[in-house]
Write a protein that holds these residues in place. Structure first.
Motif, PDB file in Angstrom:
ATOM      1  N   UNK A  69      -2.014   9.165  -0.707  1.00  0.00           N
ATOM      2  CA  UNK A  69      -1.891   7.987  -1.570  1.00  0.00           C
ATOM      3  C   UNK A  69      -3.096   7.083  -1.364  1.00  0.00           C
ATOM      4  N   UNK A  70      -3.448   6.388  -2.430  1.00  0.00           N
ATOM      5  CA  UNK A  70      -4.536   5.414  -2.387  1.00  0.00           C
ATOM      6  C   UNK A  70      -4.043   4.167  -3.094  1.00  0.00           C
ATOM      7  N   UNK A  71      -4.109   3.033  -2.405  1.00  0.00           N
ATOM      8  CA  UNK A  71      -3.556   1.826  -3.000  1.00  0.00           C
ATOM      9  C   UNK A  71      -4.312   0.572  -2.634  1.00  0.00           C
ATOM     10  N   UNK A  72      -3.978  -0.487  -3.351  1.00  0.00           N
ATOM     11  CA  UNK A  72      -4.463  -1.826  -3.043  1.00  0.00           C
ATOM     12  C   UNK A  72      -3.241  -2.688  -2.760  1.00  0.00           C
ATOM     13  N   UNK A  73      -3.408  -3.577  -1.815  1.00  0.00           N
ATOM     14  CA  UNK A  73      -2.286  -4.416  -1.397  1.00  0.00           C
ATOM     15  C   UNK A  73      -2.811  -5.805  -1.060  1.00  0.00           C
ATOM     16  N   UNK A  74      -1.972  -6.800  -1.298  1.00  0.00           N
ATOM     17  CA  UNK A  74      -2.281  -8.159  -0.856  1.00  0.00           C
ATOM     18  C   UNK A  74      -1.187  -8.592   0.093  1.00  0.00           C
ATOM     19  N   UNK A  75      -1.576  -9.194   1.206  1.00  0.00           N
ATOM     20  CA  UNK A  75      -0.552  -9.845   2.023  1.00  0.00           C
ATOM     21  C   UNK A  75      -0.986 -11.246   2.387  1.00  0.00           C
ATOM     22  N   UNK A  76      -0.031 -12.142   2.301  1.00  0.00           N
ATOM     23  CA  UNK A  76      -0.277 -13.548   2.587  1.00  0.00           C
ATOM     24  C   UNK A  76       0.798 -14.092   3.502  1.00  0.00           C
ATOM     25  N   UNK A  77       0.468 -15.108   4.266  1.00  0.00           N
ATOM     26  CA  UNK A  77       1.407 -15.711   5.207  1.00  0.00           C
ATOM     27  C   UNK A  77       2.042 -16.964   4.617  1.00  0.00           C
ATOM     28  N   UNK A  78       3.336 -17.140   4.897  1.00  0.00           N
ATOM     29  CA  UNK A  78       4.003 -18.420   4.654  1.00  0.00           C
ATOM     30  C   UNK A  78       3.748 -19.351   5.836  1.00  0.00           C
ATOM     31  N   UNK A  79       3.597 -18.759   7.020  1.00  0.00           N
ATOM     32  CA  UNK A  79       3.432 -19.516   8.257  1.00  0.00           C
ATOM     33  C   UNK A  79       1.992 -20.001   8.400  1.00  0.00           C
ATOM     34  N   UNK A  80       1.830 -21.258   8.802  1.00  0.00           N
ATOM     35  CA  UNK A  80       0.488 -21.791   9.052  1.00  0.00           C
ATOM     36  C   UNK A  80      -0.137 -21.100  10.256  1.00  0.00           C
ATOM     37  N   UNK A  81      -1.451 -20.990  10.229  1.00  0.00           N
ATOM     38  CA  UNK A  81      -2.201 -20.283  11.264  1.00  0.00           C
ATOM     39  C   UNK A  81      -2.183 -21.015  12.606  1.00  0.00           C
ATOM     40  N   UNK A 101       0.029  -1.904  -5.332  1.00  0.00           N
ATOM     41  CA  UNK A 101       0.156  -0.845  -6.326  1.00  0.00           C
ATOM     42  C   UNK A 101      -0.803   0.268  -5.930  1.00  0.00           C
ATOM     43  N   UNK A 102      -0.472   1.497  -6.322  1.00  0.00           N
ATOM     44  CA  UNK A 102      -1.362   2.587  -5.959  1.00  0.00           C
ATOM     45  C   UNK A 102      -1.021   3.872  -6.674  1.00  0.00           C
ATOM     46  N   UNK A 103      -1.762   4.913  -6.321  1.00  0.00           N
ATOM     47  CA  UNK A 103      -1.562   6.258  -6.853  1.00  0.00           C
ATOM     48  C   UNK A 103      -1.194   7.182  -5.710  1.00  0.00           C
ATOM     49  N   UNK A 104      -0.217   8.065  -5.961  1.00  0.00           N
ATOM     50  CA  UNK A 104       0.221   8.996  -4.924  1.00  0.00           C
ATOM     51  C   UNK A 104       0.313  10.398  -5.492  1.00  0.00           C
ATOM     52  N   UNK A 105      -0.078  11.351  -4.684  1.00  0.00           N
ATOM     53  CA  UNK A 105       0.068  12.763  -5.024  1.00  0.00           C
ATOM     54  C   UNK A 105       1.116  13.347  -4.086  1.00  0.00           C
ATOM     55  N   UNK A 106       2.341  13.503  -4.594  1.00  0.00           N
ATOM     56  CA  UNK A 106       3.439  13.979  -3.751  1.00  0.00           C
ATOM     57  C   UNK A 106       3.174  15.362  -3.159  1.00  0.00           C
ATOM     58  N   UNK A 107       2.659  16.341  -3.932  1.00  0.00           N
ATOM     59  CA  UNK A 107       2.416  17.660  -3.342  1.00  0.00           C
ATOM     60  C   UNK A 107       1.416  17.628  -2.180  1.00  0.00           C
ATOM     61  N   UNK A 108       0.407  16.768  -2.278  1.00  0.00           N
ATOM     62  CA  UNK A 108      -0.609  16.693  -1.220  1.00  0.00           C
ATOM     63  C   UNK A 108      -0.224  15.713  -0.119  1.00  0.00           C
ATOM     64  N   UNK A 109       0.691  14.804  -0.417  1.00  0.00           N
ATOM     65  CA  UNK A 109       1.081  13.788   0.549  1.00  0.00           C
ATOM     66  C   UNK A 109       0.107  12.636   0.657  1.00  0.00           C
TER      67      UNK A 109
END
Length: 196
Positions: free
Chosen positions: A159-171, A149-157
């Motif tokens: 964005x600032x966001x936070x994201x989580x990514x996780x793997x299904x595949x074992x390391x 999720x994040x915030x975006x300013x379309x006129x300026x182009x």
């Protein structure tokens, strides 16, 4: 695993097939900080560590009001974990390819979708000294997901966001070694070039 691969391929095919029916794609750049660790039963004795990500992004608008978009990205991302005493560090570098569905709700945006990751480097350090360069014990390719999720300013182009990514595949390549998987929180700053 087969279902994950099919889902990932389906997302890419949807993006490519929809491209001919939508507005001019928008391209941009993204960079930020990673706070990564390992998840799984055998990762309880490890701490998270800081890294970074950087790369290129694109947005294919699927609605005339820019409410819904498909957002493929190509990111270099450093991941890993460290022991509780900071003596041992697992540093692994990947090329991440997320294909995200994105909802633009005013200045707020929501994103989520599948991600493929390709190991391109890394090492294991003990006491500040590199002890392992050959990381063939880790799988070269992994599949997972990303959501944010994040915030975006379309006129300026911007964005600032936070994201989580996780793997299904074992390391690890060997299943009997550990069930550890990559787990990454991201703080990300993006800039989208004007597509109009």
């Amino acid at each position: 695993m087969r279902k994950i691969i099919i889902l990932f391929v389906l997302a890419i095919v949807t993006t490519v097939s929809a491209q001919a029916q939508m507005q001019t794609p928008r391209f941009g750049i993204r960079a930020g900080a990673n706070y990564s660790g390992f998840s799984g039963d055998n990762a309880d004795n490890l701490d998270r560590m800081f890294g970074f990500h950087a790369g290129i992004t694109s947005q294919f608008m699927l609605s005339s009001d820019d409410f819904f978009a498909i957002q493929p990205e190509l990111l270099f991302s450093t991941k890993g974990a460290e022991s509780k005493d900071d003596n041992t560090k697992w540093k692994i570098s990947y090329i991440d390819v997320p294909v995200l569905a994105r909802i633009n709700a005013g200045p707020l945006y929501f994103e989520g979708g599948p991600q493929a990751s390709f190991r391109v480097g890394g090492d294991i350090e003990v006491g500040g000294n590199n002890i392992v360069d050959d990381l063939d014990m880790f799988k070269r390719t992994s599949f997972g997901y990303a959501a944010g999720v994040g915030l975006a300013s379309t006129p300026l182009g911007l964005s600032l966001g936070v994201r989580y990514n996780g793997d299904f595949t074992k390391l690890y390549e060997e299943d009997n070694v550990s069930d550890a998987r990559n787990s990454v929180f991201m703080l990300t700053l993006g800039y989208t070039f004007s597509g109009r």
